[in-house]
Design a protein around this motif. Structure first.
Motif, PDB file in Angstrom:
ATOM      1  N   LEU A   1       0.999  -1.213   0.229  1.00 29.02           N
ATOM      2  CA  LEU A   1      -0.028  -0.283   0.003  1.00 29.02           C
ATOM      3  C   LEU A   1       0.920   1.261  -0.031  1.00 29.02           C
ATOM      4  O   LEU A   1       0.510   2.143  -0.516  1.00 29.02           O
ATOM      5  CB  LEU A   1      -0.952  -0.057   1.229  1.00 29.02           C
ATOM      6  CG  LEU A   1      -2.157  -0.961   1.166  1.00 29.02           C
ATOM      7  CD1 LEU A   1      -2.932  -1.020   2.484  1.00 29.02           C
ATOM      8  CD2 LEU A   1      -2.946  -0.743   0.083  1.00 29.02           C
TER       9      LEU A   1
ATOM     10  N   HIS B   1       3.535   0.692  -3.935  1.00 28.28           N
ATOM     11  CA  HIS B   1       3.163   0.369  -5.128  1.00 28.28           C
ATOM     12  C   HIS B   1       2.865   1.636  -5.882  1.00 28.28           C
ATOM     13  O   HIS B   1       2.731   2.777  -5.551  1.00 28.28           O
ATOM     14  CB  HIS B   1       1.615  -0.124  -4.960  1.00 28.28           C
ATOM     15  CG  HIS B   1       1.087  -0.671  -6.272  1.00 28.28           C
ATOM     16  ND1 HIS B   1       0.469   0.165  -7.351  1.00 28.28           N
ATOM     17  CD2 HIS B   1       1.220  -2.027  -6.824  1.00 28.28           C
ATOM     18  CE1 HIS B   1       0.453  -0.638  -8.333  1.00 28.28           C
ATOM     19  NE2 HIS B   1       0.577  -1.756  -7.933  1.00 28.28           N
TER      20      HIS B   1
ATOM     21  N   ARG C   1      -1.456   9.285  -4.449  1.00 29.67           N
ATOM     22  CA  ARG C   1      -1.226  10.165  -3.254  1.00 29.67           C
ATOM     23  C   ARG C   1      -0.220  11.419  -3.437  1.00 29.67           C
ATOM     24  O   ARG C   1      -0.565  12.552  -2.732  1.00 29.67           O
ATOM     25  CB  ARG C   1      -0.698   9.387  -1.807  1.00 29.67           C
ATOM     26  CG  ARG C   1      -1.575   8.440  -1.310  1.00 29.67           C
ATOM     27  CD  ARG C   1      -0.807   7.469  -0.370  1.00 29.67           C
ATOM     28  NE  ARG C   1      -0.731   8.275   0.868  1.00 29.67           N
ATOM     29  CZ  ARG C   1      -0.233   7.978   1.956  1.00 29.67           C
ATOM     30  NH1 ARG C   1       0.220   6.560   2.009  1.00 29.67           N
ATOM     31  NH2 ARG C   1      -0.128   8.516   3.117  1.00 29.67           N
TER      32      ARG C   1
ATOM     33  N   ASP D   1       1.468   2.658  -8.317  1.00 27.82           N
ATOM     34  CA  ASP D   1      -0.040   3.175  -8.682  1.00 27.82           C
ATOM     35  C   ASP D   1      -0.754   4.131  -7.299  1.00 27.82           C
ATOM     36  O   ASP D   1      -0.945   5.240  -7.243  1.00 27.82           O
ATOM     37  CB  ASP D   1      -1.119   2.505  -9.118  1.00 27.82           C
ATOM     38  CG  ASP D   1      -0.669   2.149 -10.487  1.00 27.82           C
ATOM     39  OD1 ASP D   1       0.052   2.802 -11.425  1.00 27.82           O
ATOM     40  OD2 ASP D   1      -1.282   1.110 -11.069  1.00 27.82           O
ATOM     41  N   LYS D   2      -0.442   3.626  -6.112  1.00 27.77           N
ATOM     42  CA  LYS D   2      -0.856   3.971  -4.977  1.00 27.77           C
ATOM     43  C   LYS D   2      -0.142   5.286  -4.709  1.00 27.77           C
ATOM     44  O   LYS D   2      -0.506   6.405  -4.173  1.00 27.77           O
ATOM     45  CB  LYS D   2      -0.789   3.005  -3.783  1.00 27.77           C
ATOM     46  CG  LYS D   2      -1.314   1.829  -4.028  1.00 27.77           C
ATOM     47  CD  LYS D   2      -2.795   1.768  -3.402  1.00 27.77           C
ATOM     48  CE  LYS D   2      -3.310   0.208  -3.777  1.00 27.77           C
ATOM     49  NZ  LYS D   2      -4.698   0.654  -3.853  1.00 27.77           N
TER      50      LYS D   2
END
Length: 167
Positions: A114, A117, A124, A119-120
């Protein structure tokens, strides 16, 4: 950079040269784990400060990102920290310890994925990345993420093999 306590801790040779007993090597392993736990605790503190500043408009450069102290053994280091938070029973069986280790490693994997990653991370923080550093930051995030996934795959494979040996 090592803190003063870490610099003064005995080397593996100091433990081994003594009597060469299993207790000496166990002591060294515990010392090594505690050093690693301290490094990860400092990293976690820096990460929490970084992530809590999510609403800020301050730009993020490569040096602002609290990179992990090491990607080697990252999953096991975070799992060790997870296990340190859990209570241990004095008469714990090997099977129970193995189960606790698996659960702690799974929680560590989830937390790291989380966090790292691509993409995560981009969802953010990408709007705040310094343009000159954005590609470099995302490349390093990808490297960290791949290391986490590779370590998880290896851990699951080893756990499966160990389970097959027991049956």
């Amino acid at each position: 950079r090592l803190d003063a306590r870490e610099e003064n801790e005995p080397t593996p040779e100091a433990y081994i040269s003594g009597f060469g007993s299993k207790s000496c090597s166990r002591d060294f392993e515990e010392t090594r784990r505690s050093r690693r736990a301290r490094r990860w605790a400092r990293h976690e503190k820096r990460w929490l400060a970084f992530a809590s500043d999510e609403d800020s408009t301050r730009a993020i450069s490569y040096d602002d990102v609290p990179w992990p102290p090491s990607t080697k053994g990252m999953l096991s280091a975070v799992a060790d920290a997870e296990m340190a938070d859990d209570e241990t029973e004095p008469k714990e069986t090997d099977a129970l310890r193995t189960k606790k280790r698996f659960v702690a490693t799974r929680r560590a994997y989830r937390r790291l994925v989380l966090r790292w990653h691509a993409d995560k991370f981009a969802a953010r923080f990408s709007a705040r990345l310094v343009d000159a550093d954005a590609d470099l930051i995302m490349a390093r995030v990808g490297d960290v993420s791949r290391a986490v996934v590779e370590q998880w795959s290896r851990f699951v494979q080893e756990s499966t093999n160990e389970e097959k040996r027991r049956t």
